[in-house]
Scaffold this motif. Sequence first.
Motif, PDB file in Angstrom:
ATOM      1  N   LEU A  19     -42.948 -70.670 -76.430  1.00  0.00           N
ATOM      2  CA  LEU A  19     -41.466 -70.335 -76.751  1.00  0.00           C
ATOM      3  C   LEU A  19     -40.763 -71.015 -77.277  1.00  0.00           C
ATOM      4  CD1 LEU A  19     -39.527 -67.526 -77.067  1.00  0.00           C
ATOM      5  CD2 LEU A  19     -38.406 -68.299 -74.716  1.00  0.00           C
ATOM      6  N   HIS A  20     -40.287 -71.279 -78.591  1.00  0.00           N
ATOM      7  CA  HIS A  20     -39.039 -72.267 -79.077  1.00  0.00           C
ATOM      8  C   HIS A  20     -38.057 -72.598 -78.435  1.00  0.00           C
ATOM      9  CE1 HIS A  20     -37.496 -74.495 -82.293  1.00  0.00           C
ATOM     10  NE2 HIS A  20     -38.423 -74.879 -82.554  1.00  0.00           N
ATOM     11  N   PRO A  21     -37.969 -73.373 -78.431  1.00  0.00           N
ATOM     12  CA  PRO A  21     -35.951 -74.333 -77.796  1.00  0.00           C
ATOM     13  C   PRO A  21     -35.130 -73.436 -78.328  1.00  0.00           C
ATOM     14  CG  PRO A  21     -37.135 -76.707 -77.488  1.00  0.00           C
ATOM     15  CD  PRO A  21     -38.635 -74.988 -78.292  1.00  0.00           C
ATOM     16  N   THR A  22     -34.865 -73.658 -79.400  1.00  0.00           N
ATOM     17  CA  THR A  22     -33.852 -72.523 -79.823  1.00  0.00           C
ATOM     18  C   THR A  22     -34.001 -71.170 -79.886  1.00  0.00           C
ATOM     19  OG1 THR A  22     -33.788 -74.407 -81.983  1.00  0.00           O
ATOM     20  CG2 THR A  22     -32.649 -71.879 -82.146  1.00  0.00           C
ATOM     21  N   ASP A  23     -35.485 -70.288 -79.611  1.00  0.00           N
ATOM     22  CA  ASP A  23     -35.651 -69.257 -79.286  1.00  0.00           C
ATOM     23  C   ASP A  23     -35.546 -68.914 -77.606  1.00  0.00           C
ATOM     24  OD1 ASP A  23     -36.569 -68.236 -81.710  1.00  0.00           O
ATOM     25  OD2 ASP A  23     -38.818 -68.418 -81.392  1.00  0.00           O
ATOM     26  N   ARG A  24     -35.400 -69.763 -76.737  1.00  0.00           N
ATOM     27  CA  ARG A  24     -35.217 -69.287 -75.631  1.00  0.00           C
ATOM     28  C   ARG A  24     -33.464 -69.138 -75.504  1.00  0.00           C
ATOM     29  NH1 ARG A  24     -33.448 -72.892 -70.936  1.00  0.00           N
ATOM     30  NH2 ARG A  24     -34.957 -72.572 -68.636  1.00  0.00           N
ATOM     31  N   ASN A  47     -44.679 -59.707 -63.739  1.00  0.00           N
ATOM     32  CA  ASN A  47     -45.171 -58.821 -64.181  1.00  0.00           C
ATOM     33  C   ASN A  47     -44.619 -57.320 -65.741  1.00  0.00           C
ATOM     34  OD1 ASN A  47     -47.697 -60.291 -63.010  1.00  0.00           O
ATOM     35  ND2 ASN A  47     -47.112 -59.153 -61.121  1.00  0.00           N
ATOM     36  N   GLN A  48     -44.370 -57.727 -65.972  1.00  0.00           N
ATOM     37  CA  GLN A  48     -43.686 -56.742 -66.733  1.00  0.00           C
ATOM     38  C   GLN A  48     -44.766 -56.585 -67.758  1.00  0.00           C
ATOM     39  OE1 GLN A  48     -42.002 -59.898 -66.669  1.00  0.00           O
ATOM     40  NE2 GLN A  48     -39.650 -59.569 -66.827  1.00  0.00           N
ATOM     41  N   PRO A  49     -45.124 -55.508 -68.271  1.00  0.00           N
ATOM     42  CA  PRO A  49     -46.116 -55.016 -69.071  1.00  0.00           C
ATOM     43  C   PRO A  49     -45.708 -55.534 -70.447  1.00  0.00           C
ATOM     44  CG  PRO A  49     -44.876 -53.129 -68.871  1.00  0.00           C
ATOM     45  CD  PRO A  49     -44.301 -54.495 -67.897  1.00  0.00           C
ATOM     46  N   ILE A  50     -46.345 -55.430 -71.257  1.00  0.00           N
ATOM     47  CA  ILE A  50     -46.008 -55.874 -72.937  1.00  0.00           C
ATOM     48  C   ILE A  50     -46.974 -55.110 -73.658  1.00  0.00           C
ATOM     49  CG2 ILE A  50     -46.705 -57.734 -75.040  1.00  0.00           C
ATOM     50  CD1 ILE A  50     -46.070 -60.030 -72.626  1.00  0.00           C
ATOM     51  N   GLU A  51     -46.336 -54.036 -74.504  1.00  0.00           N
ATOM     52  CA  GLU A  51     -47.066 -53.239 -75.340  1.00  0.00           C
ATOM     53  C   GLU A  51     -47.522 -54.304 -76.476  1.00  0.00           C
ATOM     54  OE1 GLU A  51     -44.236 -49.916 -76.414  1.00  0.00           O
ATOM     55  OE2 GLU A  51     -42.885 -50.253 -74.973  1.00  0.00           O
ATOM     56  N   VAL A  52     -48.608 -53.499 -76.902  1.00  0.00           N
ATOM     57  CA  VAL A  52     -49.333 -53.489 -78.446  1.00  0.00           C
ATOM     58  C   VAL A  52     -49.221 -52.167 -78.913  1.00  0.00           C
ATOM     59  CG1 VAL A  52     -51.319 -54.522 -78.607  1.00  0.00           C
ATOM     60  CG2 VAL A  52     -50.549 -55.312 -76.699  1.00  0.00           C
ATOM     61  N   PRO A  82     -53.522 -65.319 -76.309  1.00  0.00           N
ATOM     62  CA  PRO A  82     -52.688 -65.197 -75.390  1.00  0.00           C
ATOM     63  C   PRO A  82     -50.949 -66.012 -75.579  1.00  0.00           C
ATOM     64  CG  PRO A  82     -53.285 -67.297 -74.813  1.00  0.00           C
ATOM     65  CD  PRO A  82     -53.613 -67.223 -76.467  1.00  0.00           C
ATOM     66  N   PRO A  83     -49.953 -64.520 -75.085  1.00  0.00           N
ATOM     67  CA  PRO A  83     -49.023 -64.087 -75.251  1.00  0.00           C
ATOM     68  C   PRO A  83     -47.782 -65.267 -74.552  1.00  0.00           C
ATOM     69  CG  PRO A  83     -49.534 -62.423 -73.507  1.00  0.00           C
ATOM     70  CD  PRO A  83     -50.573 -63.481 -74.041  1.00  0.00           C
ATOM     71  N   ARG A  84     -47.714 -66.013 -74.294  1.00  0.00           N
ATOM     72  CA  ARG A  84     -46.970 -67.479 -74.469  1.00  0.00           C
ATOM     73  C   ARG A  84     -45.739 -67.032 -74.760  1.00  0.00           C
ATOM     74  NH1 ARG A  84     -48.947 -73.286 -76.153  1.00  0.00           N
ATOM     75  NH2 ARG A  84     -48.064 -73.481 -74.328  1.00  0.00           N
ATOM     76  N   ALA A  85     -45.413 -66.976 -75.305  1.00  0.00           N
ATOM     77  CA  ALA A  85     -43.949 -66.590 -76.177  1.00  0.00           C
ATOM     78  C   ALA A  85     -42.931 -65.595 -75.550  1.00  0.00           C
ATOM     79  CB  ALA A  85     -43.672 -66.623 -77.651  1.00  0.00           C
ATOM     80  N   ALA A  86     -44.019 -64.545 -75.233  1.00  0.00           N
ATOM     81  CA  ALA A  86     -43.014 -63.594 -75.102  1.00  0.00           C
ATOM     82  C   ALA A  86     -43.254 -63.116 -73.359  1.00  0.00           C
ATOM     83  CB  ALA A  86     -44.087 -62.366 -75.460  1.00  0.00           C
ATOM     84  N   THR A  87     -44.340 -63.451 -72.749  1.00  0.00           N
ATOM     85  CA  THR A  87     -44.193 -64.131 -71.149  1.00  0.00           C
ATOM     86  C   THR A  87     -43.017 -64.734 -70.890  1.00  0.00           C
ATOM     87  OG1 THR A  87     -46.867 -63.876 -71.323  1.00  0.00           O
ATOM     88  CG2 THR A  87     -45.763 -64.085 -69.485  1.00  0.00           C
ATOM     89  N   GLU A  88     -42.993 -65.832 -71.398  1.00  0.00           N
ATOM     90  CA  GLU A  88     -41.506 -67.013 -71.392  1.00  0.00           C
ATOM     91  C   GLU A  88     -40.375 -66.267 -71.860  1.00  0.00           C
ATOM     92  OE1 GLU A  88     -41.810 -70.811 -72.676  1.00  0.00           O
ATOM     93  OE2 GLU A  88     -44.396 -71.043 -72.781  1.00  0.00           O
ATOM     94  N   ALA A  89     -40.451 -64.992 -72.595  1.00  0.00           N
ATOM     95  CA  ALA A  89     -38.990 -64.788 -72.807  1.00  0.00           C
ATOM     96  C   ALA A  89     -38.753 -63.506 -71.662  1.00  0.00           C
ATOM     97  CB  ALA A  89     -39.558 -63.942 -74.494  1.00  0.00           C
ATOM     98  N   LEU A  90     -39.719 -63.451 -71.766  1.00  0.00           N
ATOM     99  CA  LEU A  90     -39.594 -61.586 -70.446  1.00  0.00           C
ATOM    100  C   LEU A  90     -39.087 -62.731 -68.753  1.00  0.00           C
ATOM    101  CD1 LEU A  90     -42.933 -59.528 -70.721  1.00  0.00           C
ATOM    102  CD2 LEU A  90     -39.972 -59.052 -71.647  1.00  0.00           C
ATOM    103  N   ALA A  91     -39.877 -63.468 -68.964  1.00  0.00           N
ATOM    104  CA  ALA A  91     -39.611 -64.823 -67.316  1.00  0.00           C
ATOM    105  C   ALA A  91     -37.643 -64.288 -67.522  1.00  0.00           C
ATOM    106  CB  ALA A  91     -40.304 -65.658 -67.429  1.00  0.00           C
ATOM    107  N   LEU A  92     -37.717 -65.026 -68.616  1.00  0.00           N
ATOM    108  CA  LEU A  92     -36.154 -65.583 -69.112  1.00  0.00           C
ATOM    109  C   LEU A  92     -35.238 -64.364 -68.344  1.00  0.00           C
ATOM    110  CD1 LEU A  92     -35.381 -68.096 -71.629  1.00  0.00           C
ATOM    111  CD2 LEU A  92     -34.659 -68.422 -69.576  1.00  0.00           C
ATOM    112  N   GLY A  93     -35.597 -62.447 -68.381  1.00  0.00           N
ATOM    113  CA  GLY A  93     -35.114 -62.141 -68.690  1.00  0.00           C
ATOM    114  C   GLY A  93     -34.881 -60.751 -69.252  1.00  0.00           C
ATOM    115  N   ALA A  94     -35.579 -61.308 -70.755  1.00  0.00           N
ATOM    116  CA  ALA A  94     -35.921 -60.289 -71.957  1.00  0.00           C
ATOM    117  C   ALA A  94     -36.560 -58.786 -70.493  1.00  0.00           C
ATOM    118  CB  ALA A  94     -36.882 -60.386 -72.698  1.00  0.00           C
TER     119      ALA A  94
END
Lengths: 250, 311
Positions: A19-24, A200-205, A49-61
């Motif tokens: 996840l880019h710092p600005t996206d964060r 552990n939020q699911p990521i829809e594909v 691997p969905p690194r950015a999406a996982t990090e965004a979910l961890a932030l609260g998305a």
Amino acid sequence: MKVGLLLHGGAAVNAALALHPTDRDVVLAALACNVDVIVVEAVAALALPPRAATEALALGAGRAVRLTDSALDTRDGPGVARPVAELVHRFAIDVVLFGEDADPEGATDVPGALAYLLGAHYLAGVDELTALSRTARNEEEAAGAGALLATVRSGGRVHRVRVPAPAVVGLAPSHRSARASSEAGARVEERRPAHDQSGNQPIEVLTLAELGPSVSLVRRPSELRGALESAPRPLVTLQSAARLAALLGL
Amino acid sequence: MFAVVSWHEARGDDDTRFRSVLEELGDSGADKVLCCSGDGDTGGLVEDATHGRMLLAAAHRIPPVLVLLPAGGVGTALGPTLAARMGAAFAPCADLLVAETPSRPDGRGIGRVQVVRLVDGGKQRRRLDPIDLERPVVATLAAGRTSHDRHDRDTPNVFLPDVLPFAPTAAISGGFPSALEVVEPARADDSASCELASVLVLWDDGPGAAALSALLRERAITDASVVVPAHTPPALLARACPEIVIRIGCSSELVQRAPRTRVVLALPPGQSAPEALLEEVDVLWEVQSERELGPEALAGLIAQLTAKEAP
């Protein structure tokens, strides 16, 4: 109001990006406005691997959707934007946010094309995003609760405008915002739903076939970002202002 | 070369001001000016909703191969959507170059105007040729200095380009978002000058930067801007794309860079630069005495760098 975070950089370089710092900052700014955040990521390979999406979910998305198809391995902004626009329609996203410098090549062609395809407002250079209800001074303003306000620097002035829907909104980089981000992150942590705590939020594909646009509209023969070539930049060392003026003078 | 201006912003009620705008455009190389008469006062707000229709109308009237916008300021707001509407490629923070080698096996392509921009932290660049692409290109350019040989017109007098009025509403109908709702009066942005400066000095020393700024104002050097990164909105710095960046000390603030941009790291005596920082700079200036980094000496250097007349 539903807000989407557009992550298109992974498709642009065909890599699993963090996840880019600005996206964060974008995620934290949206969450601070009390809106639902849906992460929209376009990637060419599901194996990444969905690194950015996982990090965004961890932030609260609240939710993440991965749009994946090998056709997305293209340097064509409008081509990538077309299926993303379908996805924005499907999830009834009102405002799409993106970090202006989050694309690995610093291009904002995908968001621009997305605004055009959605018939949406395109707001760039947004410094700050706030919820209208936070600044409501009277009943009329309070009635607009849920709307977002954007602070924009333009034409030598600082403007405050209401973010209309639909809109594609670019947040300017704020590289010095690490402390503010961590403070906002702490606030978000307090009110994060319990199901998010597990991480552990699911990521829809979704694939292009499920969304509708033809592959030929996404993968087109033109490379709109141009041909890649090396750009050598040898370091020049000098000791005097006179030599510097001679080197860089007109 | 056509320049596109908004009648309201360029002229208002002041014919003298309008003439000076025309002179500046003619001096910068514009042959004709498309003057939009349909847009009202937007209070300085330049976004797609306020000026996008005007630009698209101009592009419809004179279908361009290349559209050039400034990288700092309005380019990020207007460029991406204009490119999408025109079916054009978008190249931010780019430079123009004239091809010196053929781009085709038959030897054709020499002398074409191409668009280049840096990617991958400046290690690589992308090159776009509008002719090969068979599409227009919308590019935002770095703030550059004016070269000595700009007065290459046949006539030594001031060149005033033709003015062609047009109204966007006549050419464009529908498909555009409604106007933006401004919720409170705009306030002045004191740091805005750094966005369009061709020479940008990043100096962590507040008093030194203030003294240098005062000297530049006193000497009417308007192409350069001095900022203290810690006191400048990051959003403004991030949009600035100057031709020359002078970083004094080891400030880690970054601005945009085009292929022509040269980043100078001025290292005070006795200091050494971290290896990672050296990867971001083009010129390492190992300053020999503190006096060379004084406001007076730096003002002299900047005057040389921005001199409009040949010495």
